[in-house]
Each structure stands twice: as structure tokens, then as C-alpha cells.
Scaffold this motif. Structure first.
Motif, PDB file in Angstrom:
ATOM      1  N   ALA A 224       0.714  -1.345  -0.023  1.00  0.00           N
ATOM      2  CA  ALA A 224       0.100   0.074  -0.091  1.00  0.00           C
ATOM      3  C   ALA A 224       0.906   1.261  -0.108  1.00  0.00           C
ATOM      4  CB  ALA A 224      -0.991   0.059   1.173  1.00  0.00           C
ATOM      5  N   ARG A 225       1.874   1.224   0.637  1.00  0.00           N
ATOM      6  CA  ARG A 225       2.964   2.416   0.978  1.00  0.00           C
ATOM      7  C   ARG A 225       3.608   2.735  -0.432  1.00  0.00           C
ATOM      8  NH1 ARG A 225       2.228   6.232   4.777  1.00  0.00           N
ATOM      9  NH2 ARG A 225       1.958   5.205   6.916  1.00  0.00           N
ATOM     10  N   HIS A 226       3.598   1.590  -1.330  1.00  0.00           N
ATOM     11  CA  HIS A 226       4.510   1.765  -2.470  1.00  0.00           C
ATOM     12  C   HIS A 226       3.510   2.321  -3.606  1.00  0.00           C
ATOM     13  CE1 HIS A 226       6.903   0.662  -5.834  1.00  0.00           C
ATOM     14  NE2 HIS A 226       5.770   0.238  -6.537  1.00  0.00           N
ATOM     15  N   LYS A 227       2.191   2.021  -3.287  1.00  0.00           N
ATOM     16  CA  LYS A 227       1.171   2.577  -4.153  1.00  0.00           C
ATOM     17  C   LYS A 227       1.209   4.056  -4.000  1.00  0.00           C
ATOM     18  CE  LYS A 227      -1.697   1.549  -7.735  1.00  0.00           C
ATOM     19  NZ  LYS A 227      -1.286   0.965  -9.015  1.00  0.00           N
ATOM     20  N   ILE A 228       1.025   4.474  -2.610  1.00  0.00           N
ATOM     21  CA  ILE A 228       0.859   5.770  -2.199  1.00  0.00           C
ATOM     22  C   ILE A 228       1.989   6.490  -2.760  1.00  0.00           C
ATOM     23  CG2 ILE A 228       0.807   7.293  -0.185  1.00  0.00           C
ATOM     24  CD1 ILE A 228      -0.726   5.048   1.215  1.00  0.00           C
ATOM     25  N   VAL A 229       3.154   6.284  -2.606  1.00  0.00           N
ATOM     26  CA  VAL A 229       4.268   6.867  -2.932  1.00  0.00           C
ATOM     27  C   VAL A 229       4.329   6.954  -4.490  1.00  0.00           C
ATOM     28  CG1 VAL A 229       6.628   7.105  -2.921  1.00  0.00           C
ATOM     29  CG2 VAL A 229       5.644   6.239  -1.004  1.00  0.00           C
ATOM     30  N   GLU A 230       3.781   6.041  -5.299  1.00  0.00           N
ATOM     31  CA  GLU A 230       4.037   6.085  -6.593  1.00  0.00           C
ATOM     32  C   GLU A 230       3.145   7.242  -7.004  1.00  0.00           C
ATOM     33  OE1 GLU A 230       3.027   3.078 -10.394  1.00  0.00           O
ATOM     34  OE2 GLU A 230       3.359   2.539  -8.246  1.00  0.00           O
ATOM     35  N   GLY A 231       1.666   7.217  -6.416  1.00  0.00           N
ATOM     36  CA  GLY A 231       0.829   8.217  -6.509  1.00  0.00           C
ATOM     37  C   GLY A 231       1.077   9.578  -6.175  1.00  0.00           C
ATOM     38  N   LEU A 263       4.868  18.579  -0.255  1.00  0.00           N
ATOM     39  CA  LEU A 263       3.997  17.894  -0.621  1.00  0.00           C
ATOM     40  C   LEU A 263       3.917  16.375  -0.666  1.00  0.00           C
ATOM     41  CD1 LEU A 263       3.653  19.693  -4.561  1.00  0.00           C
ATOM     42  CD2 LEU A 263       1.933  19.789  -2.261  1.00  0.00           C
ATOM     43  N   MET A 264       5.059  15.950  -0.432  1.00  0.00           N
ATOM     44  CA  MET A 264       5.282  14.553  -0.058  1.00  0.00           C
ATOM     45  C   MET A 264       4.852  14.290   1.054  1.00  0.00           C
ATOM     46  SD  MET A 264       6.265  12.877  -2.878  1.00  0.00           S
ATOM     47  CE  MET A 264       6.585  11.226  -2.349  1.00  0.00           C
ATOM     48  N   VAL A 265       5.042  15.217   2.260  1.00  0.00           N
ATOM     49  CA  VAL A 265       4.798  14.991   3.435  1.00  0.00           C
ATOM     50  C   VAL A 265       3.084  14.915   3.643  1.00  0.00           C
ATOM     51  CG1 VAL A 265       4.796  15.978   5.931  1.00  0.00           C
ATOM     52  CG2 VAL A 265       6.857  15.635   4.595  1.00  0.00           C
ATOM     53  N   VAL A 266       2.426  15.679   3.031  1.00  0.00           N
ATOM     54  CA  VAL A 266       1.184  16.099   2.870  1.00  0.00           C
ATOM     55  C   VAL A 266       0.566  14.663   2.363  1.00  0.00           C
ATOM     56  CG1 VAL A 266      -0.755  17.341   2.096  1.00  0.00           C
ATOM     57  CG2 VAL A 266       0.991  18.400   2.912  1.00  0.00           C
ATOM     58  N   LEU A 267       1.157  14.305   0.918  1.00  0.00           N
ATOM     59  CA  LEU A 267       0.151  13.294   0.596  1.00  0.00           C
ATOM     60  C   LEU A 267       0.525  11.890   1.069  1.00  0.00           C
ATOM     61  CD1 LEU A 267       0.941  14.502  -3.127  1.00  0.00           C
ATOM     62  CD2 LEU A 267      -1.159  14.607  -1.776  1.00  0.00           C
ATOM     63  N   CYS A 268       1.792  11.660   1.679  1.00  0.00           N
ATOM     64  CA  CYS A 268       2.291  10.253   2.118  1.00  0.00           C
ATOM     65  C   CYS A 268       2.096  10.094   3.539  1.00  0.00           C
ATOM     66  CB  CYS A 268       3.608   9.993   1.844  1.00  0.00           C
ATOM     67  SG  CYS A 268       3.870   9.924  -0.088  1.00  0.00           S
ATOM     68  N   GLY A 269       1.685  11.221   4.585  1.00  0.00           N
ATOM     69  CA  GLY A 269       1.607  10.981   5.754  1.00  0.00           C
ATOM     70  C   GLY A 269       0.395  10.327   6.315  1.00  0.00           C
ATOM     71  N   ASP A 270       0.553   9.441   7.499  1.00  0.00           N
ATOM     72  CA  ASP A 270      -0.586   8.731   8.134  1.00  0.00           C
ATOM     73  C   ASP A 270      -1.565   9.752   8.564  1.00  0.00           C
ATOM     74  OD1 ASP A 270       0.256   6.304   7.322  1.00  0.00           O
ATOM     75  OD2 ASP A 270       1.739   6.148   8.999  1.00  0.00           O
ATOM     76  N   SER A 271      -1.132  10.588   9.431  1.00  0.00           N
ATOM     77  CA  SER A 271      -2.100  11.718  10.044  1.00  0.00           C
ATOM     78  C   SER A 271      -2.327  12.994   9.321  1.00  0.00           C
ATOM     79  CB  SER A 271      -1.544  12.130  11.333  1.00  0.00           C
ATOM     80  OG  SER A 271      -0.282  12.815  11.195  1.00  0.00           O
ATOM     81  N   GLU A 272      -3.424  13.484   9.662  1.00  0.00           N
ATOM     82  CA  GLU A 272      -3.892  14.728   9.063  1.00  0.00           C
ATOM     83  C   GLU A 272      -2.792  15.785   9.166  1.00  0.00           C
ATOM     84  OE1 GLU A 272      -7.887  17.668   8.776  1.00  0.00           O
ATOM     85  OE2 GLU A 272      -7.934  15.923  10.108  1.00  0.00           O
TER      86      GLU A 272
END
Length: 284
Positions: A224-231, A263-272
Motif C-alpha cells: 500500500a505504501r508503494h502505491k501511495i508513494v507512486e501516486g 507535498l510528499m509529507v502531505v500526500l504520504c503522511g498517516d495523520s492529517e
């Protein structure tokens, strides 16, 4: 090794007519005081009575004469056979057998719990009666042996052997075919026809089940992490290109790196994320 011989017995209803005639002669002999005639006809009546057999649907009789196999009757109905025959009944109906959950090691050595459901019926009455001591016990033991061999031939899943083409937990059709072939070969000596054989229960043994579950969960999280990072990378790239094409703002390499990081922190972070509003310039 002998095989089954199917007999066609005498029609029982025809013998019933002969028996009634013999009883009538016996009665006539008694009332006419002809003791010899009455005695002979009575003996014939007793002899005929001892030879009747009734066979229900999907049942059979195995016939022996002084220890010698004479044949088997698989038809249903009322029949007459030699009264000296020793008769053994066998059911030809399809039956279910579910083995107990046994602990075995798969191909990779992991302990697993497995059970099998077997649908079978007697095909050769001679083999079932005389080639094995007790065919139902034979079925249980040989099925257990076949399951142990099957479990040791394949890994439980692809986590243990990524190159495996067949695993116990995913390729059910292939595994069931292999199991059915193995069980059929083992039960052929007992004259048993295997109608269907399939795995009824499959799981890791309790002592490793929790660890295997955590491993599967970790693998799912990584995927799932790999897919999130790719997106996220695609979204950041699209945002930078769009800002550059519309000439909304010019970035040097440092500012571009800062924006990509945010942007990567916002898009890949677990928390809001909680944005911080800058009321000054970008340099402050």
C-alpha cells in the motif's frame, strides 16, 4: 488378483410360485395321508425358502460357497440363490468422509493444519471384501497418508516460495486434482471409486499463525505504501509542471526541493496535516 464377477440370479417371484405349488402339494399329502409325498414337498419348500434374498437400490450381495467366491449381485429386487451360499451385504451408495485436522509440514517446513473431504463409493465388491481387512478403516488411513504427502509437496503460499507455481492456499483446483489422483491410486486396491476429493480446512498451526498474520499484514502495508508513494510522485510532478506552464511562480532548485518535500509529507503522511500560513514572504 481376482476381480469382481457379477451374477444374474433367478427371479424370486418365479420361485415364489414354485414354493406355493410345493406348499399346496404338502397340504394335499397331509390330508390324503400320503406322508412320503408330504415330507418330500415340505423339504423342497424349506429348501426354496432358505434361498430368497431381497436387495435394495444401490446395495449388493457377495456370495461364497464353502469359502469360494462365486460372484456378486448388484441388481435390486427379490431373487433366489443357492441356500448354501454365504451372503455378505455391501452398500454401493456414495458416502462422505471428512478427515480430522492433522498437523503436518508444508514444502517449506512450516507447520500447518489441514483436513480433507472425500466422497467415495464401493466399485469392486470383491476387492472391498477380500483384498483389505476393513475397507472403511483402510480409507481413513490411506486418506490421511495422502494428505500428508500432498502437504509436503507444495508451499502454503507465495510468501515462502515466490517461484512456486502451485500453492496450497491459492491454487485450489490444482491441489484438489493432485489430492484426488493420490487418493485414487491408494484406494484402488480396495475397489473404492473416488468421486470427489478436496481440502476442507487449511490454516497455519497456532504456534506460528500470529507471526504469519503479522508478516502478511506487513507485506500488505508495504504494498500500500508503494502505491501511495507512486501516486504522490505523479501528483507532485503534475503540480510543478502545471505551475511552470502557467508561469504562476518561478522556483529555483532550493524552493522546488522544499515544495516537493512539503507535498510528499502531505500526500504520504498517516495523520492529517496542519498547514502553517505564511503572512510574510516566501523567504521568511
Amino acid at each position: 488378483m481376482k476381480t469382481e464377477k457379477v451374477l444374474t440370479p433367478f427371479n424370486g417371484y418365479l420361485v415364489v410360485a414354485i414354493l406355493l405349488l410345493s406348499l399346496a402339494i404338502t397340504f394335499y399329502g397331509f390330508i390324503s395321508s400320503n406322508i412320503i409325498l408330504a415330507a418330500i414337498s415340505l423339504l423342497i419348500s424349506v429348501f426354496l425358502t432358505k434361498g430368497f434374498i431381497v436387495i435394495g437400490p444401490n446395495s449388493s450381495k457377495v456370495l461364497l460357497l464353502f469359502g469360494d467366491y462365486r460372484g456378486s449381485i448388484k441388481e435390486s429386487g427379490l431373487f433366489w440363490t443357492n441356500p448354501l451360499y454365504y451372503k455378505t451385504s455391501l452398500s454401493l451408495r456414495a458416502r462422505n468422509f471428512e478427515s480430522e485436522k492433522i498437523k503436518v509440514n508444508d514444502k517449506m517446513g512450516n507447520p500447518i493444519l489441514i483436513s480433507v473431504i472425500l466422497v467415495w463409493k464401493v466399485k469392486d465388491t470383491f476387492k472391498s471384501t477380500f483384498e483389505v481387512d476393513n475397507y472403511e478403516t483402510f480409507i481413513r488411513i490411506q486418506t490421511d497418508s495422502a494428505v500428508r504427502k500432498l502437504a509436503g509437496s507444495f508451499p502454503y503460499d507465495h510468501f515462502e516460495d515466490e517461484r512456486a507455481t502451485v500453492t496450497l492456499s491459492t491454487n485450489f483446483d490444482d491441489v484438489n486434482k493432485a489430492l484426488e489422483h493420490e487418493v485414487t491410486q491408494r484406494l484402488e486396491i480396495a475397489g473404492i471409486e473416488v468421486i470427489e476429493s478436496r481440502i476442507g480446512y487449511l490454516a497455519y498451526a497456532p504456534e506460528i499463525a500470529h507471526s504469519m498474520l503479522r508478516r502478511q499484514q506487513a507485506s500488505a502495508v508495504v504494498a500500500a505504501r508503494h502505491k501511495i508513494v507512486e501516486g504522490a510522485v505523479g501528483m507532485v510532478e503534475s503540480a510543478l509542471n502545471l505551475l511552470a506552464d502557467k508561469e504562476i511562480i518561478q522556483f529555483d532548485e532550493d524552493k522546488k526541493a522544499t515544495m516537493v518535500s512539503n507535498l510528499m509529507v502531505v500526500l504520504c503522511g498517516d495523520s492529517e496535516t496542519k498547514p502553517v500560513i505564511n503572512t510574510g514572504t516566501l523567504n521568511q
